[in-house]
Design a protein around this motif. Structure first.
Motif, mmCIF file in Angstrom:
data_model
loop_
_atom_site.group_PDB
_atom_site.id
_atom_site.type_symbol
_atom_site.label_atom_id
_atom_site.label_comp_id
_atom_site.label_asym_id
_atom_site.label_seq_id
_atom_site.Cartn_x
_atom_site.Cartn_y
_atom_site.Cartn_z
ATOM 1 N N LEU A 149 1.011 -1.123 -0.088
ATOM 2 C CA LEU A 149 -0.110 0.039 -0.047
ATOM 3 C C LEU A 149 0.684 1.214 0.008
ATOM 4 O O LEU A 149 1.667 1.373 0.887
ATOM 5 C CB LEU A 149 -0.981 0.042 1.286
ATOM 6 C CG LEU A 149 -2.237 1.054 1.318
ATOM 7 C CD1 LEU A 149 -3.148 0.544 0.070
ATOM 8 C CD2 LEU A 149 -2.728 0.959 2.617
ATOM 9 N N ARG A 150 0.507 2.050 -0.800
ATOM 10 C CA ARG A 150 1.345 3.346 -0.941
ATOM 11 C C ARG A 150 0.908 4.688 -0.462
ATOM 12 O O ARG A 150 1.458 5.443 0.214
ATOM 13 C CB ARG A 150 1.559 3.570 -2.523
ATOM 14 C CG ARG A 150 2.604 2.228 -3.076
ATOM 15 C CD ARG A 150 2.753 2.753 -4.618
ATOM 16 N NE ARG A 150 1.665 3.116 -5.419
ATOM 17 C CZ ARG A 150 0.806 2.305 -6.028
ATOM 18 N NH1 ARG A 150 1.271 0.899 -5.887
ATOM 19 N NH2 ARG A 150 -0.255 2.836 -6.627
ATOM 20 N N ASP A 151 -0.542 4.875 -0.989
ATOM 21 C CA ASP A 151 -1.158 6.201 -0.562
ATOM 22 C C ASP A 151 -1.888 6.060 0.719
ATOM 23 O O ASP A 151 -3.324 5.990 0.571
ATOM 24 C CB ASP A 151 -1.762 6.854 -1.788
ATOM 25 C CG ASP A 151 -2.380 8.203 -1.596
ATOM 26 O OD1 ASP A 151 -2.122 8.685 -0.742
ATOM 27 O OD2 ASP A 151 -3.349 8.348 -2.317
ATOM 28 N N TYR A 152 -1.668 6.069 1.904
ATOM 29 C CA TYR A 152 -2.297 6.115 3.033
ATOM 30 C C TYR A 152 -1.866 7.209 4.052
ATOM 31 O O TYR A 152 -0.632 7.609 3.981
ATOM 32 C CB TYR A 152 -2.107 4.560 3.692
ATOM 33 C CG TYR A 152 -0.752 4.350 4.452
ATOM 34 C CD1 TYR A 152 -0.609 4.436 5.458
ATOM 35 C CD2 TYR A 152 -0.016 3.517 3.220
ATOM 36 C CE1 TYR A 152 0.698 4.242 5.983
ATOM 37 C CE2 TYR A 152 1.296 3.143 3.913
ATOM 38 C CZ TYR A 152 1.700 3.575 5.013
ATOM 39 O OH TYR A 152 2.725 3.224 5.781
ATOM 40 N N ALA A 273 -7.211 5.557 3.397
ATOM 41 C CA ALA A 273 -6.667 5.338 2.187
ATOM 42 C C ALA A 273 -7.669 5.510 1.043
ATOM 43 O O ALA A 273 -8.868 5.608 1.176
ATOM 44 C CB ALA A 273 -6.154 3.795 1.945
ATOM 45 N N GLY A 275 -10.171 5.718 -1.991
ATOM 46 C CA GLY A 275 -10.916 4.549 -2.677
ATOM 47 C C GLY A 275 -11.396 3.582 -1.654
ATOM 48 O O GLY A 275 -12.464 2.812 -1.928
ATOM 49 N N ALA A 312 -8.323 -1.093 -0.417
ATOM 50 C CA ALA A 312 -7.505 -0.261 -0.736
ATOM 51 C C ALA A 312 -6.281 -0.583 -1.913
ATOM 52 O O ALA A 312 -5.790 0.326 -2.719
ATOM 53 C CB ALA A 312 -6.777 0.397 0.420
ATOM 54 N N LEU A 313 -5.789 -1.711 -1.780
ATOM 55 C CA LEU A 313 -4.745 -2.058 -2.585
ATOM 56 C C LEU A 313 -5.418 -2.154 -4.030
ATOM 57 O O LEU A 313 -4.876 -1.846 -5.281
ATOM 58 C CB LEU A 313 -4.248 -3.547 -2.470
ATOM 59 C CG LEU A 313 -3.328 -3.495 -0.912
ATOM 60 C CD1 LEU A 313 -3.100 -4.839 -0.841
ATOM 61 C CD2 LEU A 313 -1.951 -2.964 -1.496
ATOM 62 N N GLU A 316 -5.756 1.253 -5.485
ATOM 63 C CA GLU A 316 -4.399 1.669 -6.088
ATOM 64 C C GLU A 316 -4.185 1.298 -7.333
ATOM 65 O O GLU A 316 -3.617 1.899 -8.330
ATOM 66 C CB GLU A 316 -3.249 1.497 -4.964
ATOM 67 C CG GLU A 316 -3.669 2.283 -3.898
ATOM 68 C CD GLU A 316 -2.254 2.380 -2.835
ATOM 69 O OE1 GLU A 316 -2.279 3.339 -1.985
ATOM 70 O OE2 GLU A 316 -1.288 1.517 -3.028
ATOM 71 N N THR A 317 -4.470 -0.135 -7.603
ATOM 72 C CA THR A 317 -4.123 -0.773 -8.911
ATOM 73 C C THR A 317 -4.970 -0.168 -9.895
ATOM 74 O O THR A 317 -4.443 -0.184 -11.056
ATOM 75 C CB THR A 317 -4.423 -2.224 -8.650
ATOM 76 O OG1 THR A 317 -3.639 -2.898 -7.527
ATOM 77 C CG2 THR A 317 -4.192 -3.266 -9.939
ATOM 78 N N VAL A 319 -6.356 2.735 -10.137
ATOM 79 C CA VAL A 319 -5.715 4.098 -10.623
ATOM 80 C C VAL A 319 -4.386 4.084 -11.622
ATOM 81 O O VAL A 319 -4.186 4.778 -12.117
ATOM 82 C CB VAL A 319 -5.519 4.923 -9.205
ATOM 83 C CG1 VAL A 319 -4.792 6.450 -9.555
ATOM 84 C CG2 VAL A 319 -6.844 5.231 -8.511
ATOM 85 N N GLY A 320 -3.527 2.899 -10.971
ATOM 86 C CA GLY A 320 -2.404 2.787 -11.528
ATOM 87 C C GLY A 320 -2.528 2.414 -13.059
ATOM 88 O O GLY A 320 -1.415 2.324 -13.689
#
Length: 321
Positions: A149-152, A273, A275, A312-313, A316-317, A319-320
């Motif tokens: 997880l990156r954006d938290y 996070a 999302g 949350a993961l 992020e996937t 979005v990326g």
């Protein structure tokens, strides 16, 4: 034919089960690296032993064949406090314990909350603030980093702050409970209306309305005389000073943060996070809880919803992608 499940519960199929196992394996590796030994406790406990320790809200009750009232565990902190107080000698503290278990809460499922939730977390028993708080926050961030997880972000507050203000302004106990329930729901409009109805002087009413909406970083400034607000900010800054810069950068002070468990005594935190419309989890200090089981030790810990971390993961996937 469709055979319905109780609302707030769900089936997990193999593909998702593998993804959830990947998350828990990564977290377990972090917990073990920091010396947090995994323990299991029963899904049911005697109400006479653990009941009302967490406020008694949203618990499922059942009866055994002797008529004893049992509770389905609604969190892991109270069972771990019971376990630590009854199974470990005083010299064993500080204790570092971890858990992976389902918990059961009576919630409002149509709001997206689950009655059955898989939680992962740690409990640090016997190490006070600010060192103990900083340690569990560091382990929390390392666990989330390990799953990818990156954006938290982490909201950090003090559960003792608002009750201390209410007591200082001589707000009646029954009114305090109503205000705190409103604050737990983060209903600031209703809170302002209830504060206005208290008949306090203008400075007191302004402070009670403003503090819950005060958020910021290390340079957070609140125009307050020495007292509960200044003390809370000083304690939170001491925690922040002990964090690695990479962890500290994720922390936002939130003076309105107060969690729905009844045992928190000081610093509290939640994880957010993009999302996911609800916190991924949270925790804090519960320095009085072990004393209720006969062992007077400070403590802190956290629990993460593995399902929400998974969401949350996935967000992020997407979005990326």
């Amino acid at each position: 034919m469709i055979h319905p499940l109780p609302s707030g519960t769900r089936d997990v199929l193999p593909d998702e089960s593998r993804e959830l196992r990947t998350i828990t394996d990564a977290m377990r590796g972090v917990f073990e690296h920091h010396g947090y030994g995994e323990v299991w406790t029963p899904a049911i406990e005697y109400e006479s032993v653990v009941g009302r320790m967490d406020g008694g809200r949203g618990v499922y009750r059942l009866f055994d064949d002797h008529g004893e009232v049992l509770l389905l565990r609604s969190d892991m902190t109270v069972p771990i406090a019971r376990l630590a107080a009854t199974r470990y000698a005083p010299e064993a503290f500080p204790l570092r314990l971890s858990t992976f278990a389902h918990v059961y809460r009576g919630v409002t499922p149509h709001r997206g909350q689950m009655r059955e939730t898989l939680q992962a977390g740690v409990e640090l028993l016997g190490l006070g603030a600010p060192e103990g708080t900083a340690e569990v926050l560091a382990v929390l961030c390392e666990a989330l980093d390990a799953v990818g997880l990156r954006d938290y972000r982490i909201g950090l507050g003090d559960a003792a702050l608002y009750p201390a203000l209410l007591r200082a302004f001589d707000v009646p106990a029954e009114t305090q409970d109503r205000l705190l329930d409103t604050l737990v729901r983060r209903d600031h409009v209703a809170l302002e209306e209830q504060v206005a109805a208290l008949g306090l002087d203008s400075d007191q009413a302004r402070l009670l309305a403003r503090v819950p909406q005060t958020r910021g970083g290390r340079d957070l400034v609140v125009d307050a005389a020495p007292g509960p607000v200044a003390d809370a900010l000083d304690g939170l800054r001491q925690v922040l000073d002990r964090l690695d810069p990479a962890v500290a950068d994720r922390v936002i002070f939130d003076l309105g943060l107060i969690r729905d468990r009844g045992y928190y005594t000081g610093a509290v935190f939640e994880v957010y996070a993009a999302g996911v419309g609800m916190p991924l989890g949270g925790g804090g200090r519960y320095d009085d809880l072990l004393a209720r089981f006969g062992r007077d030790h400070p403590a802190a810990g956290f629990a993460l919803s593995v399902d929400r971390v998974h969401l949350a993961l996935a967000a992020e996937t997407e979005v990326g992608a």
